[in-house]
Design a protein around this motif. Structure first.
Motif, PDB file in Angstrom:
ATOM      1  N   VAL A  62       0.861  -1.178   0.000  1.00 29.48           N
ATOM      2  CA  VAL A  62       0.000   0.000   0.000  1.00 29.48           C
ATOM      3  C   VAL A  62       0.898   1.227   0.000  1.00 29.48           C
ATOM      4  N   GLU A  63       0.677   2.117  -0.962  1.00 34.20           N
ATOM      5  CA  GLU A  63       1.427   3.377  -1.004  1.00 34.20           C
ATOM      6  C   GLU A  63       0.413   4.505  -0.847  1.00 34.20           C
ATOM      7  N   THR A  64       0.590   5.325   0.198  1.00 33.53           N
ATOM      8  CA  THR A  64      -0.381   6.393   0.418  1.00 33.53           C
ATOM      9  C   THR A  64       0.071   7.669  -0.290  1.00 33.53           C
ATOM     10  N   LYS A  65      -0.877   8.556  -0.457  1.00 38.88           N
ATOM     11  CA  LYS A  65      -0.659   9.835  -1.128  1.00 38.88           C
ATOM     12  C   LYS A  65       0.472  10.627  -0.472  1.00 38.88           C
ATOM     13  N   ASP A  66       0.583  10.516   0.867  1.00 39.28           N
ATOM     14  CA  ASP A  66       1.620  11.293   1.560  1.00 39.28           C
ATOM     15  C   ASP A  66       2.932  10.533   1.747  1.00 39.28           C
ATOM     16  N   GLY A  67       3.125   9.472   0.934  1.00 35.79           N
ATOM     17  CA  GLY A  67       4.451   8.845   0.893  1.00 35.79           C
ATOM     18  C   GLY A  67       4.671   7.657   1.814  1.00 35.79           C
ATOM     19  N   GLU A  68       3.663   7.270   2.590  1.00 34.70           N
ATOM     20  CA  GLU A  68       3.833   6.105   3.460  1.00 34.70           C
ATOM     21  C   GLU A  68       3.738   4.828   2.625  1.00 34.70           C
ATOM     22  N   VAL A  69       4.594   3.833   2.942  1.00 40.03           N
ATOM     23  CA  VAL A  69       4.538   2.538   2.251  1.00 40.03           C
ATOM     24  C   VAL A  69       4.326   1.450   3.299  1.00 40.03           C
TER      25      VAL A  69
END
Length: 335
Positions: A276-283
């Motif tokens: 999962v890669e979030t819009k704010d850069g978290e993986v």
């Protein structure tokens, strides 16, 4: 619940590598009875899995001790065998695609309604841990609504997997396979998108081609070996899909779901099956289990779910109705 006897129609690779071993391992199954038009095939599997074989399909219908049937015959026979098994009071697990046309699939559904028996269809992608986890995340709306998607399923072709390991495989025959790679691999991904998104594909634009495969006489095959399509769902999501028998390297079984606040990548990485890669850069990486491939046979969970539906008297995970909605998309792809 007492143990149950199971009959299998068709003794090709799908029976040998998936159905038979998984029935043999299920604690509620005490005997497997094999039938194939080629008696030597059913005899060989009966020996391998400690079951017995019969020489006519009627022996399966007429045996009151057989509770359930796996229909692993080739596509053009599903509506005949599955309907007949249901009419004879057997629960049925049918291989995909459910039939070669929606009309013929409707005949099966009619037989099922009259019989009151269970009908499950082997859309096995619903059973992988990565797909189940992805569905959970999508349903939770942690990443917002799904906007777009892309999915792929391709390998080197059924002649590397089929029972006779040659270009004479029934998958290449129009009158038997009917839908080529679209019905072999594509229908799995159609079902998967319906399952993951809790939605249905309604509009299809597709290109199909027999680009590379030849039959045993060296002639181009009569069904498609490649499909590329653009899809739109009932809820307005847009996506693309590619299905191929000419991916002459490692198998591709990937799906990407693009949401408002991030993306889910499924089976892109052999170690982390869901990323999962979030819009704010978290993986966030999930190590769940490797996808089953033709070279790496792992337990699908399909047989256990089918037996469980019978024993617990509950609706199967993949119903005939689910399979018909995928088949409707398949027909649009092939038009």
């Amino acid at each position: 619940m007492n143990t149950i006897k199971v009959g299998i129609i068709g003794c090709g690779s799908i029976t040998r590598f998936r159905h038979a071993p998984e029935y043999a391992e299920n604690p509620y199954v005490d005997e497997i009875v094999f039938y194939d038009r080629h008696v030597e095939r059913s005899k060989a599997l009966a020996e391998e899995f400690g079951g017995r074989f019969v020489v006519s399909v009627e022996e399966l219908w007429n045996d009151p001790e057989i509770t359930a049937i796996s229909d692993c015959s080739s596509n053009e026979n599903h509506h005949l065998n599955t309907s007949e098994a249901l009419r004879n009071g057997k629960h049925v697990l049918c291989e995909k695609p459910l039939a070669v046309s929606v009309d013929k699939a409707e005949q099966i559904l009619e037989a099922q309604q009259k019989s009151g028996k269970k009908l499950m269809v082997d859309h096995n992608q619903r059973f992988t841990k990565a797909h189940q986890k992805a569905k959970e995340l999508i349903a939770s709306k942690e990443l917002g609504e799904v906007l777009t998607f892309k999915t792929s399923f391709g390998h080197q072709g059924p002649e590397h997997w089929g029972v006779n390991k040659s270009n004479s495989t029934w998958f290449f025959k129009k009158e038997r396979s009917h839908s080529g790679v679209a019905g072999d691999l594509g229908v799995h991904k159609i079902d998967l998108i319906h399952y993951l998104l809790d939605d249905e594909i309604t509009d299809v634009h597709s290109f199909t081609g027999a680009l590379d495969k030849v039959d045993e006489n060296g002639k181009p095959i009569e069904v498609c070996d490649n499909v590329v399509c653009a899809l739109k769902t009932q809820k307005g999501r847009l996506g693309t899909a590619s299905f191929s028998w000419t991916y002459y390297g490692s198998e591709d079984n990937t799906t990407t779901i693009y949401c408002e606040k991030g993306i889910l990548k499924i089976y892109h990485d052999p170690e982390n099956q869901l990323i999962v890669e979030t819009k704010d850069g978290e993986v966030i990486q999930y190590q769940l289990e490797p996808i089953q491939t033709n070279d790496n046979q792992t337990k699908t969970g399909v047989i256990d779910a089918f037996i469980d539906a019978i024993i617990q008297d509950k609706e199967p995970v993949v119903t005939g109705k689910d399979a018909v909605s995928s088949l409707k998309v398949l027909e649009k792809i092939l038009q």
